[in-house]
Design an enzyme around this catalytic site. Structure first.
Site, mmCIF file in Angstrom:
data_model
loop_
_atom_site.group_PDB
_atom_site.id
_atom_site.type_symbol
_atom_site.label_atom_id
_atom_site.label_comp_id
_atom_site.label_asym_id
_atom_site.label_seq_id
_atom_site.Cartn_x
_atom_site.Cartn_y
_atom_site.Cartn_z
ATOM 1 N N GLY A 14 0.802 -1.223 0.000
ATOM 2 C CA GLY A 14 0.000 0.000 0.000
ATOM 3 C C GLY A 14 0.836 1.276 0.000
ATOM 4 O O GLY A 14 1.849 1.401 -0.699
ATOM 5 N N THR A 87 -7.537 -1.050 10.444
ATOM 6 C CA THR A 87 -8.928 -0.685 10.733
ATOM 7 C C THR A 87 -9.621 -1.860 11.409
ATOM 8 O O THR A 87 -9.286 -3.028 11.137
ATOM 9 C CB THR A 87 -9.711 -0.362 9.438
ATOM 10 O OG1 THR A 87 -9.601 -1.468 8.551
ATOM 11 C CG2 THR A 87 -9.201 0.894 8.774
ATOM 12 N N ASP A 89 -13.402 -1.601 11.653
ATOM 13 C CA ASP A 89 -14.573 -0.745 11.538
ATOM 14 C C ASP A 89 -15.818 -1.383 12.140
ATOM 15 O O ASP A 89 -16.113 -2.563 11.918
ATOM 16 C CB ASP A 89 -14.852 -0.428 10.061
ATOM 17 C CG ASP A 89 -13.800 0.476 9.429
ATOM 18 O OD1 ASP A 89 -12.903 0.950 10.152
ATOM 19 O OD2 ASP A 89 -13.895 0.711 8.206
ATOM 20 N N GLN A 145 -16.012 4.422 12.324
ATOM 21 C CA GLN A 145 -14.572 4.511 12.609
ATOM 22 C C GLN A 145 -14.262 5.369 13.844
ATOM 23 O O GLN A 145 -13.305 6.139 13.838
ATOM 24 C CB GLN A 145 -13.836 5.092 11.403
ATOM 25 C CG GLN A 145 -13.778 4.141 10.212
ATOM 26 C CD GLN A 145 -12.650 4.491 9.273
ATOM 27 O OE1 GLN A 145 -12.554 5.621 8.816
ATOM 28 N NE2 GLN A 145 -11.781 3.531 9.003
ATOM 29 N N TYR A 148 -10.690 4.322 14.735
ATOM 30 C CA TYR A 148 -9.682 4.720 13.740
ATOM 31 C C TYR A 148 -9.543 6.252 13.677
ATOM 32 O O TYR A 148 -8.437 6.794 13.684
ATOM 33 C CB TYR A 148 -10.101 4.160 12.384
ATOM 34 C CG TYR A 148 -9.151 4.388 11.239
ATOM 35 C CD1 TYR A 148 -8.096 3.509 11.010
ATOM 36 C CD2 TYR A 148 -9.320 5.447 10.359
ATOM 37 C CE1 TYR A 148 -7.239 3.696 9.928
ATOM 38 C CE2 TYR A 148 -8.476 5.645 9.284
ATOM 39 C CZ TYR A 148 -7.436 4.759 9.068
ATOM 40 O OH TYR A 148 -6.595 4.950 7.998
ATOM 41 N N PRO A 178 -3.931 11.157 4.140
ATOM 42 C CA PRO A 178 -4.440 10.678 2.854
ATOM 43 C C PRO A 178 -5.960 10.571 2.869
ATOM 44 O O PRO A 178 -6.577 10.304 3.901
ATOM 45 C CB PRO A 178 -3.822 9.279 2.718
ATOM 46 C CG PRO A 178 -2.723 9.214 3.738
ATOM 47 C CD PRO A 178 -3.153 10.127 4.838
ATOM 48 N N GLY A 179 -6.532 10.738 1.701
ATOM 49 C CA GLY A 179 -7.940 10.395 1.525
ATOM 50 C C GLY A 179 -8.054 8.907 1.228
ATOM 51 O O GLY A 179 -7.243 8.098 1.696
ATOM 52 N N ILE A 181 -7.396 5.890 -0.742
ATOM 53 C CA ILE A 181 -6.317 5.538 -1.664
ATOM 54 C C ILE A 181 -6.494 4.079 -2.085
ATOM 55 O O ILE A 181 -7.007 3.255 -1.305
ATOM 56 C CB ILE A 181 -4.942 5.724 -0.979
ATOM 57 C CG1 ILE A 181 -4.820 7.127 -0.332
ATOM 58 C CG2 ILE A 181 -3.802 5.508 -1.977
ATOM 59 C CD1 ILE A 181 -4.939 8.303 -1.271
HETATM 60 N N1 CAA Z 1 -23.373 7.565 8.031
HETATM 61 C C1 CAA Z 1 -24.372 7.454 8.928
HETATM 62 N N2 CAA Z 1 -24.961 6.302 9.229
HETATM 63 C C2 CAA Z 1 -24.528 5.211 8.588
HETATM 64 C C3 CAA Z 1 -23.496 5.245 7.658
HETATM 65 C C4 CAA Z 1 -22.933 6.504 7.365
HETATM 66 N N3 CAA Z 1 -21.950 6.635 6.471
HETATM 67 N N4 CAA Z 1 -23.252 4.003 7.199
HETATM 68 C C5 CAA Z 1 -24.139 3.216 7.841
HETATM 69 N N5 CAA Z 1 -24.916 3.942 8.661
HETATM 70 C C6 CAA Z 1 -25.999 3.483 9.494
HETATM 71 C C7 CAA Z 1 -27.014 2.702 8.700
HETATM 72 O O1 CAA Z 1 -27.924 3.587 8.090
HETATM 73 C C8 CAA Z 1 -27.683 1.870 9.772
HETATM 74 O O2 CAA Z 1 -28.595 2.650 10.504
HETATM 75 P P1 CAA Z 1 -29.933 2.002 11.057
HETATM 76 O O3 CAA Z 1 -29.516 0.879 11.963
HETATM 77 O O4 CAA Z 1 -30.590 3.132 11.779
HETATM 78 O O5 CAA Z 1 -30.669 1.530 9.850
HETATM 79 C C9 CAA Z 1 -26.525 1.591 10.716
HETATM 80 O O6 CAA Z 1 -25.510 2.565 10.423
HETATM 81 C C10 CAA Z 1 -25.936 0.214 10.542
HETATM 82 O O7 CAA Z 1 -25.618 0.053 9.152
HETATM 83 P P2 CAA Z 1 -25.128 -1.350 8.621
HETATM 84 O O8 CAA Z 1 -26.169 -2.397 8.851
HETATM 85 O O9 CAA Z 1 -24.586 -1.195 7.233
HETATM 86 O O10 CAA Z 1 -23.957 -1.606 9.638
HETATM 87 P P3 CAA Z 1 -22.904 -2.685 9.648
HETATM 88 O O11 CAA Z 1 -22.669 -2.930 11.078
HETATM 89 O O12 CAA Z 1 -23.195 -3.834 8.740
HETATM 90 O O13 CAA Z 1 -21.625 -1.950 8.952
HETATM 91 C C11 CAA Z 1 -19.793 -0.436 8.909
HETATM 92 C C12 CAA Z 1 -21.207 -0.710 9.422
HETATM 93 C C13 CAA Z 1 -18.839 -1.583 9.270
HETATM 94 C C14 CAA Z 1 -19.297 0.824 9.529
HETATM 95 C C15 CAA Z 1 -19.857 -0.306 7.376
HETATM 96 O O14 CAA Z 1 -20.823 0.689 7.045
HETATM 97 C C16 CAA Z 1 -18.534 0.098 6.800
HETATM 98 O O15 CAA Z 1 -17.647 -0.710 6.586
HETATM 99 N N6 CAA Z 1 -18.371 1.396 6.484
HETATM 100 C C17 CAA Z 1 -17.133 1.912 5.922
HETATM 101 C C18 CAA Z 1 -16.397 2.701 6.917
HETATM 102 C C19 CAA Z 1 -15.196 3.321 6.237
HETATM 103 O O16 CAA Z 1 -15.289 4.251 5.461
HETATM 104 N N7 CAA Z 1 -14.007 2.793 6.495
HETATM 105 C C20 CAA Z 1 -12.848 3.275 5.856
HETATM 106 C C21 CAA Z 1 -11.866 2.147 5.729
HETATM 107 S S1 CAA Z 1 -10.476 2.609 4.695
HETATM 108 C C22 CAA Z 1 -9.612 3.660 5.676
HETATM 109 O O17 CAA Z 1 -9.866 3.845 6.809
HETATM 110 C C23 CAA Z 1 -8.457 4.341 5.010
HETATM 111 C C24 CAA Z 1 -8.511 5.782 5.268
HETATM 112 O O18 CAA Z 1 -7.762 6.298 6.095
HETATM 113 C C25 CAA Z 1 -9.439 6.631 4.481
#
Ligand code: CAA
Length: 241
Positions: A14, A87, A89, A145, A148, A178-179, A181
């Site tokens: 990465g 992460t 998450d 997060q 994180y 970073p955003g 990536i």
């Molecule tokens: N904003 C607000 N609410 C959100 C949301 C968001 N972006 N995403 C999900 N929700 C809410 C849903 O609407 C739901 O609400 P209700 O229960 O009221 O309906 C609730 O959260 C649960 O949603 P899910 O059933 O989808 O939840 P889950 O437990 O299956 O998954 C999660 C949740 C693991 C956080 C999943 O949404 C996920 O993986 N999200 C990505 C998070 C992310 O961006 N990670 C970045 C990784 S890469 C990185 O970190 C590199 C870097 O530096 C940029």
């Protein structure tokens, strides 16, 4: 800079791998730390010739021993890139204490452990470049997060403090945020979630690891000695705070 020694944690894949390769191309003698992925590390070594060293950045004693091993092989570390990160998450209401602790221990604890292991040598030699990899999500927050984002925001306060401590010794400490990536970490985000995230990136695409590496090489340079305590965002416009 010809002859200077750089160590990149999480340096065999990465953003870390791209940074290690860019530093090598810029004339540094480079070492890459990795945690557990032996196969990726072997492939990286074969491809780049950059020596790889395995230890867990969450383990303070292992960091001290790792730095000793790198310095024995390459010489005193001039440039430290704290890139190792994970992460775990989950929405807070589903997050357990283990997910919180693992992320804090690796991302923020690792930054402390590694800086602690090199800082006395840098102070004695009156030169150092510390580059800590944070994240756009440490600035903006991100649902799922809390752990994180807290670790990545913590890195910013840590780095500003270290910048103040190191300035009189010609040691700079800076953050790159970073955003999203194109890395294995981002590839692990569910596709539907990623589609929604990409809609919030004005550039309309993932960043490339090389685009972060370019910022690393910039901040590592001898000539960057008056830049300290900053957070350099490289995020395609996703967050402008
Ligand atoms: N904003 C607000 N609410 C959100 C949301 C968001 N972006 N995403 C999900 N929700 C809410 C849903 O609407 C739901 O609400 P209700 O229960 O009221 O309906 C609730 O959260 C649960 O949603 P899910 O059933 O989808 O939840 P889950 O437990 O299956 O998954 C999660 C949740 C693991 C956080 C999943 O949404 C996920 O993986 N999200 C990505 C998070 C992310 O961006 N990670 C970045 C990784 S890469 C990185 O970190 C590199 C870097 O530096 C940029």
């Amino acid at each position: 800079m010809a002859g200077r020694v750089a160590l990149v944690t999480g340096g065999t894949s990465g953003i870390g791998a791209a940074s290690a390769e860019a530093l090598l191309a810029a004339g540094y003698r480079v070492a890459a730390n990795f945690g557990a992925n032996e196969a990726a590390a072997r492939a990286f070594l074969g491809r780049t010739g950059i020596p790889v060293f395995s230890w867990d950045v969450a383990d303070g004693a292992a960091c001290i021993a790792g730095v000793e091993a790198v310095e024995k092989a390459l010489g005193p570390i001039d440039v430290l890139v704290n890139n190792a990160g994970i992460t775990r998450d989950a929405m807070l209401h589903k997050m357990d204490a283990g997910q919180w602790k693992q992320v804090m221990d690796v991302n923020l604890g690792g930054c402390f452990n590694m800086c602690r292991a090199v800082i006395e040598g840098m102070r004695a030699r009156r030169f150092g470049r510390v580059i800590n990899i944070s994240s756009v999500n440490g600035l903006s927050g991100q649902a799922g997060q809390t752990n994180y984002a807290a670790s990545k925001a913590g890195i910013i306060g840590f780095t500003k403090s270290l910048a103040l401590e190191g300035a009189s010794r010609n040691i700079t400490a800076n953050v790159i945020a970073p955003g999203y990536i194109d890395t294995p970490m981002v590839a692990a985000v569910p596709a539907a979630v990623m589609d929604d995230i990409l809609k919030t990136v004005p550039a309309g695409r993932l960043g490339r690891p090389e685009e972060i590496a370019r910022a690393v090489v910039f901040l590592a340079a001898d000539e960057a000695g008056f830049i300290t305590g900053i957070t350099l965002s490289v995020n395609g416009g996703k967050y402008l705070g």
